[in-house]
Motif scaffolding. Structure first.
Motif, PDB file in Angstrom:
ATOM      1  N   THR A   1       0.909  -1.284   0.065  1.00  0.00           N
ATOM      2  CA  THR A   1       0.053  -0.050   0.096  1.00  0.00           C
ATOM      3  C   THR A   1       0.828   1.245  -0.065  1.00  0.00           C
ATOM      4  OG1 THR A   1      -0.222  -0.147   2.332  1.00  0.00           O
ATOM      5  CG2 THR A   1      -1.929  -1.146   1.052  1.00  0.00           C
ATOM      6  N   THR A   2       2.364   1.228   0.271  1.00  0.00           N
ATOM      7  CA  THR A   2       3.237   2.312   0.170  1.00  0.00           C
ATOM      8  C   THR A   2       3.104   2.815  -1.119  1.00  0.00           C
ATOM      9  OG1 THR A   2       4.894   1.028  -0.176  1.00  0.00           O
ATOM     10  CG2 THR A   2       4.417   1.345   2.137  1.00  0.00           C
ATOM     11  N   GLN A   3       3.378   4.230  -1.272  1.00  0.00           N
ATOM     12  CA  GLN A   3       3.351   5.054  -2.563  1.00  0.00           C
ATOM     13  C   GLN A   3       4.916   4.964  -2.948  1.00  0.00           C
ATOM     14  OE1 GLN A   3       0.961   6.186  -4.256  1.00  0.00           O
ATOM     15  NE2 GLN A   3      -0.509   5.369  -2.873  1.00  0.00           N
ATOM     16  N   SER A   4       5.415   3.984  -3.494  1.00  0.00           N
ATOM     17  CA  SER A   4       6.925   3.721  -4.084  1.00  0.00           C
ATOM     18  C   SER A   4       7.020   3.230  -5.359  1.00  0.00           C
ATOM     19  CB  SER A   4       7.514   2.818  -2.774  1.00  0.00           C
ATOM     20  OG  SER A   4       6.975   1.545  -3.153  1.00  0.00           O
ATOM     21  N   ASP A   5       8.118   3.195  -5.845  1.00  0.00           N
ATOM     22  CA  ASP A   5       8.110   2.656  -7.110  1.00  0.00           C
ATOM     23  C   ASP A   5       7.834   1.188  -7.189  1.00  0.00           C
ATOM     24  OD1 ASP A   5       8.906   5.234  -8.030  1.00  0.00           O
ATOM     25  OD2 ASP A   5      10.996   4.844  -7.806  1.00  0.00           O
ATOM     26  N   PHE A   6       7.994   0.614  -6.220  1.00  0.00           N
ATOM     27  CA  PHE A   6       7.952  -1.047  -6.110  1.00  0.00           C
ATOM     28  C   PHE A   6       6.242  -1.289  -5.553  1.00  0.00           C
ATOM     29  CE2 PHE A   6       8.714  -5.269  -3.910  1.00  0.00           C
ATOM     30  CZ  PHE A   6       8.918  -5.863  -5.007  1.00  0.00           C
ATOM     31  N   SER A   7       5.560  -2.099  -6.303  1.00  0.00           N
ATOM     32  CA  SER A   7       4.321  -2.499  -5.624  1.00  0.00           C
ATOM     33  C   SER A   7       4.402  -4.191  -5.771  1.00  0.00           C
ATOM     34  CB  SER A   7       3.116  -2.015  -6.431  1.00  0.00           C
ATOM     35  OG  SER A   7       3.420  -2.191  -7.786  1.00  0.00           O
ATOM     36  N   TRP A   8       3.550  -4.706  -4.996  1.00  0.00           N
ATOM     37  CA  TRP A   8       3.725  -6.350  -4.974  1.00  0.00           C
ATOM     38  C   TRP A   8       2.127  -6.920  -4.432  1.00  0.00           C
ATOM     39  CZ3 TRP A   8       2.945  -7.746   0.154  1.00  0.00           C
ATOM     40  CH2 TRP A   8       3.572  -7.043   0.813  1.00  0.00           C
ATOM     41  N   ILE A   9       1.987  -8.068  -4.911  1.00  0.00           N
ATOM     42  CA  ILE A   9       0.910  -8.708  -4.231  1.00  0.00           C
ATOM     43  C   ILE A   9       1.180 -10.445  -4.278  1.00  0.00           C
ATOM     44  CG2 ILE A   9      -1.617  -9.755  -4.564  1.00  0.00           C
ATOM     45  CD1 ILE A   9      -2.267  -7.313  -6.257  1.00  0.00           C
ATOM     46  N   VAL A  10       1.213 -10.899  -3.017  1.00  0.00           N
ATOM     47  CA  VAL A  10       1.640 -12.277  -2.885  1.00  0.00           C
ATOM     48  C   VAL A  10       0.526 -13.060  -2.280  1.00  0.00           C
ATOM     49  CG1 VAL A  10       3.890 -11.997  -2.771  1.00  0.00           C
ATOM     50  CG2 VAL A  10       2.903 -12.098  -0.691  1.00  0.00           C
ATOM     51  N   GLY A  11       0.133 -14.304  -2.528  1.00  0.00           N
ATOM     52  CA  GLY A  11      -1.018 -14.919  -2.072  1.00  0.00           C
ATOM     53  C   GLY A  11      -1.000 -16.695  -2.048  1.00  0.00           C
ATOM     54  N   ALA A  12      -1.873 -17.031  -1.352  1.00  0.00           N
ATOM     55  CA  ALA A  12      -2.117 -18.576  -1.491  1.00  0.00           C
ATOM     56  C   ALA A  12      -3.481 -18.531  -1.688  1.00  0.00           C
ATOM     57  CB  ALA A  12      -1.466 -19.304  -0.297  1.00  0.00           C
ATOM     58  N   TYR A  13      -3.914 -20.009  -2.327  1.00  0.00           N
ATOM     59  CA  TYR A  13      -5.088 -20.297  -2.775  1.00  0.00           C
ATOM     60  C   TYR A  13      -5.414 -21.660  -2.672  1.00  0.00           C
ATOM     61  CZ  TYR A  13      -9.450 -20.870  -5.595  1.00  0.00           C
ATOM     62  OH  TYR A  13     -10.750 -21.087  -6.198  1.00  0.00           O
ATOM     63  N   TYR A  14      -6.498 -22.186  -1.999  1.00  0.00           N
ATOM     64  CA  TYR A  14      -7.042 -23.530  -2.022  1.00  0.00           C
ATOM     65  C   TYR A  14      -8.649 -23.639  -2.336  1.00  0.00           C
ATOM     66  CZ  TYR A  14      -8.552 -27.914   0.103  1.00  0.00           C
ATOM     67  OH  TYR A  14      -8.784 -29.381   0.250  1.00  0.00           O
ATOM     68  N   ASN A  15      -8.870 -24.648  -3.144  1.00  0.00           N
ATOM     69  CA  ASN A  15     -10.103 -24.749  -3.551  1.00  0.00           C
ATOM     70  C   ASN A  15     -10.547 -26.439  -3.554  1.00  0.00           C
ATOM     71  OD1 ASN A  15     -12.892 -24.537  -4.591  1.00  0.00           O
ATOM     72  ND2 ASN A  15     -12.082 -24.852  -6.807  1.00  0.00           N
ATOM     73  N   ARG A  16     -11.743 -26.666  -2.909  1.00  0.00           N
ATOM     74  CA  ARG A  16     -12.023 -28.194  -2.942  1.00  0.00           C
ATOM     75  C   ARG A  16     -13.355 -28.164  -3.259  1.00  0.00           C
ATOM     76  NH1 ARG A  16     -10.741 -32.981  -1.415  1.00  0.00           N
ATOM     77  NH2 ARG A  16     -12.461 -34.536  -0.754  1.00  0.00           N
ATOM     78  N   PHE A  17     -13.649 -29.078  -4.407  1.00  0.00           N
ATOM     79  CA  PHE A  17     -15.064 -28.835  -5.155  1.00  0.00           C
ATOM     80  C   PHE A  17     -15.316 -30.366  -5.620  1.00  0.00           C
ATOM     81  CE2 PHE A  17     -16.908 -29.285  -9.535  1.00  0.00           C
ATOM     82  CZ  PHE A  17     -18.101 -28.284  -8.987  1.00  0.00           C
ATOM     83  N   THR A  18     -16.717 -30.792  -4.913  1.00  0.00           N
ATOM     84  CA  THR A  18     -17.259 -31.993  -5.453  1.00  0.00           C
ATOM     85  C   THR A  18     -18.352 -31.868  -6.190  1.00  0.00           C
ATOM     86  OG1 THR A  18     -18.668 -31.996  -3.460  1.00  0.00           O
ATOM     87  CG2 THR A  18     -16.441 -32.800  -3.241  1.00  0.00           C
ATOM     88  N   SER A  19     -18.687 -32.558  -7.195  1.00  0.00           N
ATOM     89  CA  SER A  19     -19.888 -32.509  -7.950  1.00  0.00           C
ATOM     90  C   SER A  19     -20.351 -33.854  -8.177  1.00  0.00           C
ATOM     91  CB  SER A  19     -19.461 -32.258  -9.413  1.00  0.00           C
ATOM     92  OG  SER A  19     -20.575 -31.953 -10.182  1.00  0.00           O
ATOM     93  N   HIS A  20     -21.772 -33.993  -7.986  1.00  0.00           N
ATOM     94  CA  HIS A  20     -22.333 -35.447  -7.970  1.00  0.00           C
ATOM     95  C   HIS A  20     -23.418 -35.662  -9.123  1.00  0.00           C
ATOM     96  CE1 HIS A  20     -24.070 -39.089  -5.596  1.00  0.00           C
ATOM     97  NE2 HIS A  20     -23.752 -39.328  -6.624  1.00  0.00           N
ATOM     98  N   TYR A  21     -22.916 -36.059 -10.229  1.00  0.00           N
ATOM     99  CA  TYR A  21     -24.262 -36.181 -11.391  1.00  0.00           C
ATOM    100  C   TYR A  21     -24.822 -37.599 -11.216  1.00  0.00           C
ATOM    101  CZ  TYR A  21     -25.961 -36.484 -15.995  1.00  0.00           C
ATOM    102  OH  TYR A  21     -27.048 -36.591 -17.169  1.00  0.00           O
ATOM    103  N   GLN A  22     -26.329 -37.221 -11.130  1.00  0.00           N
ATOM    104  CA  GLN A  22     -27.093 -38.487 -11.135  1.00  0.00           C
ATOM    105  C   GLN A  22     -28.206 -38.106 -12.120  1.00  0.00           C
ATOM    106  OE1 GLN A  22     -28.229 -37.592  -6.982  1.00  0.00           O
ATOM    107  NE2 GLN A  22     -27.647 -39.895  -6.645  1.00  0.00           N
ATOM    108  N   ALA A  23     -28.549 -39.474 -12.755  1.00  0.00           N
ATOM    109  CA  ALA A  23     -29.330 -39.262 -14.175  1.00  0.00           C
ATOM    110  C   ALA A  23     -30.049 -40.686 -14.282  1.00  0.00           C
ATOM    111  CB  ALA A  23     -28.733 -38.885 -15.502  1.00  0.00           C
ATOM    112  N   ILE A  24     -31.348 -40.523 -14.819  1.00  0.00           N
ATOM    113  CA  ILE A  24     -31.925 -41.887 -14.947  1.00  0.00           C
ATOM    114  C   ILE A  24     -33.143 -41.509 -15.699  1.00  0.00           C
ATOM    115  CG2 ILE A  24     -33.487 -41.573 -12.652  1.00  0.00           C
ATOM    116  CD1 ILE A  24     -33.483 -44.705 -12.472  1.00  0.00           C
ATOM    117  N   SER A  25     -33.247 -42.558 -16.675  1.00  0.00           N
ATOM    118  CA  SER A  25     -34.391 -42.586 -17.603  1.00  0.00           C
ATOM    119  C   SER A  25     -35.275 -43.395 -17.432  1.00  0.00           C
ATOM    120  CB  SER A  25     -33.793 -42.559 -19.090  1.00  0.00           C
ATOM    121  OG  SER A  25     -34.714 -42.436 -20.061  1.00  0.00           O
ATOM    122  N   ILE A  26     -36.703 -43.331 -17.009  1.00  0.00           N
ATOM    123  CA  ILE A  26     -37.589 -44.312 -16.840  1.00  0.00           C
ATOM    124  C   ILE A  26     -38.471 -44.516 -17.982  1.00  0.00           C
ATOM    125  CG2 ILE A  26     -39.535 -44.755 -15.263  1.00  0.00           C
ATOM    126  CD1 ILE A  26     -36.591 -45.119 -14.001  1.00  0.00           C
TER     127      ILE A  26
END
Length: 771
Positions: A405-430
């Protein structure tokens, strides 16, 4: 050569902007009473506050007030208003977006990431509706940001084409405020619609705590009928040699035995709550909750033949769709002396359900070898069949980042990210009446689980080389794991699917060089890489073996690899005449490698995903905004995309020069506005706009060419103090537009195609009040 000339012609618009050759007819705009400056909207595209004109990437930002002035009520309405943005829509809650030609019909992940504030929302991975984003009602939004081009460094996988961000209004500490909007409208040939929207901002602790509640209830009337024909005509197998591939019988002269009028209704309920807690000057905590439930009575689609606003069927089966989403998020920010610490934690649950009438598909799939002579059991058929799909998904994400956030010639962003995703597809043709004939009442069943996780670290470092020249480099290191398991069954066969895993890891780098000759001009050059993860997939049924063998394969692939894109871009952002004329443009070239593409198997009707060679994308974006004298304004944009395969690929059936699926070559819009105060009491706001989307090729069972279209909308409003009354007409010329040929409704069977319809001319009135 023709396409190269198009790119050169459009690129010249950017060069003209750079040279300052704007028309001198605008020299008098300094004396005008200007409407809102569209270029000063705050954006967070680079995960720090800036404005469109100071952000050296291709980004379009539309504020909440601008969205209201344009009559935008859903994210799909943005198509045409944003250059290079297109959508494959199967109805509300079923929108799959494409930016700059990087389409995503295949695979398990989109090419455009969707964010609700700072929360990424992954779409279902297995639904036949596609990689569809949530469809929040647009009310009480701060802005919508559309970032074009790969955003792999800061936004990760599934942002190789770009990112769409919905940013709601945050609670305001120390201020009590309310707003409401009520509307009613009538659609030509259909039923009326109503909408109710409200907001209340409540200060709870002076200087410390505020609560904001927002709710919307929308009832949209339908315009497409559903007709039940008891003696439904059979297709003619002599045309193609089989019932399976024969076109549907001509229904133009058929009178339905039962007609349900205007069945494609939509009910949408949305609720959003957010708390802003500021216990100290340095710490801010914002928990929020979003809920939406969408229910439709029938799809927005009609039969390609006979082409009227009717869907004909041999049995009385409703085709409904439901979409329920719940998203809980906690944002936190602590401001140190030299940097901010940000944390975003979110948990989301979403469930899509869909019912399809698969009676005709059941007949066509079995008629050739079962000797069927009709649809009903009494006529020598198998009777009715319906397919029900359910797709629940859950998602947990955590991002932590530090931002200088400082007003200088050098700026930066560093970070870490985690994502867990589950998808359950169900289909039935009667097929309830076909047990004695087929030995089972289950035409097809699937129970497939997809679990994935992503871990990433990222950094973006900027350095001001001179007062006018800045360089920014970034990289994201990612690791992705996908696991598919489950089983399939029914008449078509199947079995247990052993757990199949796909791993992906790598680095997405980016480089940006920007030059600011003055406060009104910005030039930039960027190179960035994007990716989309690979995944495992179920094997095709044995009835597809002949199709697979014809492609030179011993078996269909049970996994596909990631695909990657490199984007090379030059951009320019310019303002003239005391910032009353804005001209922004970008020219880009992308190389897309290992494109994930659907492979259609023509005899069995199934598809799978494979990697299909390379694609080159050339394109140009151009946007302008002019605030003219006396309250008038003129704005617009043009996007050109040339996306085609570089070489033949026998494994997927693509040929050199084939265009990418779902990619219109041209998109654009133009709008003429008037915004004028009369004395101190009244204001008049008016807008006439037209948006254009060019033709594109889509794939359901086979390839299908969609025609381009242009839609015209008009709106006029009169306001006094806290209230505004607006009257509007959408689709002014009542164009009949085919938006899509939905894959979900073809049931993997040829020549049962239905066409996604645009809404006919709609006239409405809205009343808005704020205090």
């Amino acid at each position: 050569m023709r396409n190269i000339l198009k790119v050169k012609l459009l690129a010249s618009a950017m060069l003209i902007a750079d040279c300052g050759l704007a028309t001198q007819a605008l020299a008098q705009v300094n004396a005008a009473q200007p409407p809102e400056d569209t270029t000063t909207v705050v954006v967070t595209a680079e995960k720090r506050n800036s404005t469109v004109q100071k952000t050296p990437i291709a980004v379009t930002a539309i504020s909440g007030d601008q969205l209201a002035a344009r009559g935008v009520t859903s994210v799909s309405n943005l198509v045409g208003d944003v250059p290079g943005l297109s959508v494959r829509s199967s109805g509300p809650g079923q929108n799959e977006f494409t930016i700059r030609g990087l389409s995503s019909p295949a695979g398990v992940a989109p090419t455009v990431s969707f964010y609700l504030d700072e929360t990424p929302i992954n779409p279902p991975s297995g639904s036949t509706a596609g990689k569809t984003s949530i469809d929040p009602t647009i009310y009480d939004l701060a802005r919508v940001e559309v970032l074009r081009g790969p955003q792999g460094t800061l936004y990760g996988a599934s942002s190789m084409g770009g990112t769409i961000k919905f940013v709601p209004q945050a609670p305001v500490i120390g201020k009590f405020a309310t707003s409401a909007k009520v509307g009613v409208e009538a659609t030509e040939g259909g039923n009326e619609s109503t909408s109710f929207n409200g907001m209340i901002n409540i200060p709870l602790i002076d200087g410390k705590l505020a609560l904001r509640l927002v709710g919307s209830v929308v009832d949209r009337g339908g315009w497409i009928d559903r007709g039940v024909v008891n003696d439904f005509p059979l297709p003619d197998p002599s045309i193609t040699g089989s019932y399976f591939t024969a076109p549907r019988a001509d229904l133009s002269g058929v009178t339905p035995d039962k007609v349900y009028k205007n069945t494609n209704t939509v009910r949408s309920d949305t609720f959003r709550a957010a708390v802003l807690w500021q216990p100290t000057d340095r710490l801010t905590i914002t928990p929020s909750f979003f809920y939406q439930k969408i229910r439709t009575g029938a799809p927005d689609s009609y039969d390609e033949s006979p082409g009227t606003d009717v869907h004909y069927q041999p049995f009385d089966i409703k085709e409904t769709y439901g979409d329920e989403a719940k998203i809980a998020t906690v944002k936190g920010q602590y401001s140190f002396d030299d940097f901010d610490l940000n944390s975003v934690t979110s948990y989301a649950r979403r469930r899509q359900t869909q019912v399809q009438d698969s009676s005709e598909g059941l007949f066509k799939s079995n008629a050739d070898f079962e000797g069927l002579t009709g649809y009903a059991i009494a006529d020598g058929g198998l009777g009715q069949a319906s397919t029900t799909e359910s797709q629940p998904v859950t998602q947990f994400t955590q991002e932590i980042r530090l931002t200088s956030t400082t007003q200088s010639d050098f700026s930066w962003i560093v970070g870490a990210y985690y994502n867990r995703f589950t998808s359950h597809y169900q289909a039935i043709s009667i097929t309830p009446d076909a047990g004695p004939i087929l030995g089972t009442t289950v035409g097809y069943s699937a129970d497939l689980a997809d679990e994935s996780s992503e871990v990433a670290v990222f950094a973006s470092l900027g350095y001001q080389l001179t007062p006018k020249l800045k360089v920014t480099v970034g990289a994201r290191q990612y690791s992705y794991l996908d696991n598919v398991s489950g089983e399939t069954g029914g008449i078509l066969g199947g079995g247990v699917i052993d757990a199949k895993k796909a791993k992906t890891s790598g680095v997405n780098p980016s480089f940006n060089l920007s030059y600011t000759p003055s406060s009104n001009h910005l030039l930039y050059a960027s190179v960035a890489k994007g990716m989309r993860q690979g995944a495992a997939q179920p094997a095709t049924p044995h009835i597809c073996d002949a199709d697979v063998t014809a492609l030179g394969l011993s078996e269909a692939p049970t996994r596909f690899d990631p695909d990657y894109v490199w984007n090379y871009e030059l951009g320019s952002k310019n303002q003239y005449f005391n910032r009353k004329l804005t001209l922004n443009a970008a020219i880009y070239r992308m190389k897309w490698q290992g494109v994930q593409q659907y492979v259609a198997l023509p005899q069995c009707g199934f598809t799978y995903t494979d990697n299909a060679g390379e694609v080159t994308v050339n394109g140009v974006d151009f946007e302008f905004d002019a605030r003219l004298p006396a309250g008038f304004g003129l704005s617009g944009s043009v996007g050109y995309v040339d996306a085609a395969f570089d070489r033949d690929d026998p494994r997927t059936g693509t040929m050199a020069g084939d265009p990418l699926q779902n990619v219109p070559e041209w998109t654009g819009n133009v709008a003429f506005t008037y915004d004028k105060d009369f004395g101190s009491d009244y204001a008049l706001k008016a807008r006439l706009g037209a948006s254009h989307v060019g033709g594109s090729r889509v794939v359901s069972y086979d390839k299908f060419q969609l025609d381009g279209y242009t839609l015209v909308d008009g709106r006029i409003g009169i306001g006094k103090g806290k209230w505004l009354v607006s009257m509007y007409v959408d689709n002014l010329t009542n164009e009949r537009v085919v938006l899509n040929r939905p894959l979900a409704l073809t049931f993997n069977v040829p020549r049962l195609d239905r066409l996604q319809s645009s809404r006919p001319r709609t006239v409405g009135i809205e009343f808005t009040i704020k205090q």
